[in-house]
Write a protein that holds these residues in place. Structure first.
Motif, PDB file in Angstrom:
ATOM      1  N   PHE A  16      10.098  28.730  10.424  1.00 56.54           N
ATOM      2  CA  PHE A  16      10.331  27.601  11.156  1.00 56.54           C
ATOM      3  C   PHE A  16      10.010  28.108  12.749  1.00 56.54           C
ATOM      4  O   PHE A  16      10.569  29.167  13.283  1.00 56.54           O
ATOM      5  N   ARG A  20      13.816  30.314   6.855  1.00 57.89           N
ATOM      6  CA  ARG A  20      14.671  29.129   6.500  1.00 57.89           C
ATOM      7  C   ARG A  20      16.324  29.365   6.292  1.00 57.89           C
ATOM      8  O   ARG A  20      17.012  28.717   6.691  1.00 57.89           O
ATOM      9  N   ALA A  67      17.882  29.162   9.698  1.00 60.05           N
ATOM     10  CA  ALA A  67      18.160  28.013  10.262  1.00 60.05           C
ATOM     11  C   ALA A  67      19.599  27.375  10.055  1.00 60.05           C
ATOM     12  O   ALA A  67      20.089  27.331   9.142  1.00 60.05           O
ATOM     13  N   CYS A  72      21.004  21.278   7.413  1.00 60.71           N
ATOM     14  CA  CYS A  72      20.885  19.744   7.632  1.00 60.71           C
ATOM     15  C   CYS A  72      22.279  19.163   7.219  1.00 60.71           C
ATOM     16  O   CYS A  72      22.745  19.251   6.485  1.00 60.71           O
ATOM     17  N   TYR A 127      14.360  18.889   7.417  1.00 60.89           N
ATOM     18  CA  TYR A 127      13.573  19.794   8.313  1.00 60.89           C
ATOM     19  C   TYR A 127      12.189  19.187   8.289  1.00 60.89           C
ATOM     20  O   TYR A 127      11.567  18.699   7.273  1.00 60.89           O
TER      21      TYR A 127
END
Length: 167
Positions: A4, A85, A88, A91, A97
């Motif tokens: 990302f 990932r 990160a 969520c 994402y």
């Protein structure tokens, strides 16, 4: 491996190799949690350990392992910074994402396949998903009224077209 993009090195700062980063993350402080960042070049992916972090005028100043002078920092100018990932932030419910949405099959609420999500427009009010169909593209506002469900594992999004929108 999934990467990302979290920012871009826009300049150097000082003579000791610090780089000035324009952040792409919502919360600048999130950079403190990254032990490393990655760059991608024609030669491959390179990992840099973050040795120092501070915020200066809305930008991030980083000290990266092995970047010890202005010349080394200057060589990185214009470079995108990435994380993996697993680094990160997780969520929340009904959050995804952006990279997971691209290529997703988009179906109408009755199950009719409309096309594939191939672009996202970032507007002030809400994002707009661009769905590539056999005919013209369909623009879908990323609001609860239109986005009924998203399954990242199935790569499928179910939507409701607004009144007046054509399939």
């Amino acid at each position: 491996m999934d990467y990302f993009s979290v920012g871009k090195i826009v300049n150097t700062h000082g003579i000791k190799g610090e780089v000035k980063v324009y952040p792409y993350v919502d919360d600048i402080e999130e950079f403190k949690t990254f032990p490393v960042v990655f760059t991608k070049t024609k030669g491959g992916v390179k990992e840099y350990k973050i040795e120092g972090f501070r915020v200066h005028k809305g930008m991030i100043l980083l000290c990266l392992e092995g970047v010890n002078d202005m010349t080394a920092a200057e060589a990185l100018k214009g470079t995108e910074l990435y994380i993996t990932r697993d680094m990160a932030a997780p969520c929340e419910e009904d959050e995804y994402y952006i990279s997971d949405l691209y290529g997703m099959e988009v179906v109408n609420e009755d199950g009719t396949k409309l096309g594939e999500l191939n672009d996202i427009l970032f507007t002030g009010a809400n994002d707009v998903y661009v769905v590539k169909t056999e005919g013209k593209d369909i623009l879908i506002p990323a609001i609860k009224k239109c986005i009924l469900s998203v399954s990242v594992s199935e790569k499928k999004m179910t939507i409701r077209l607004l009144e007046g929108q054509e399939q």
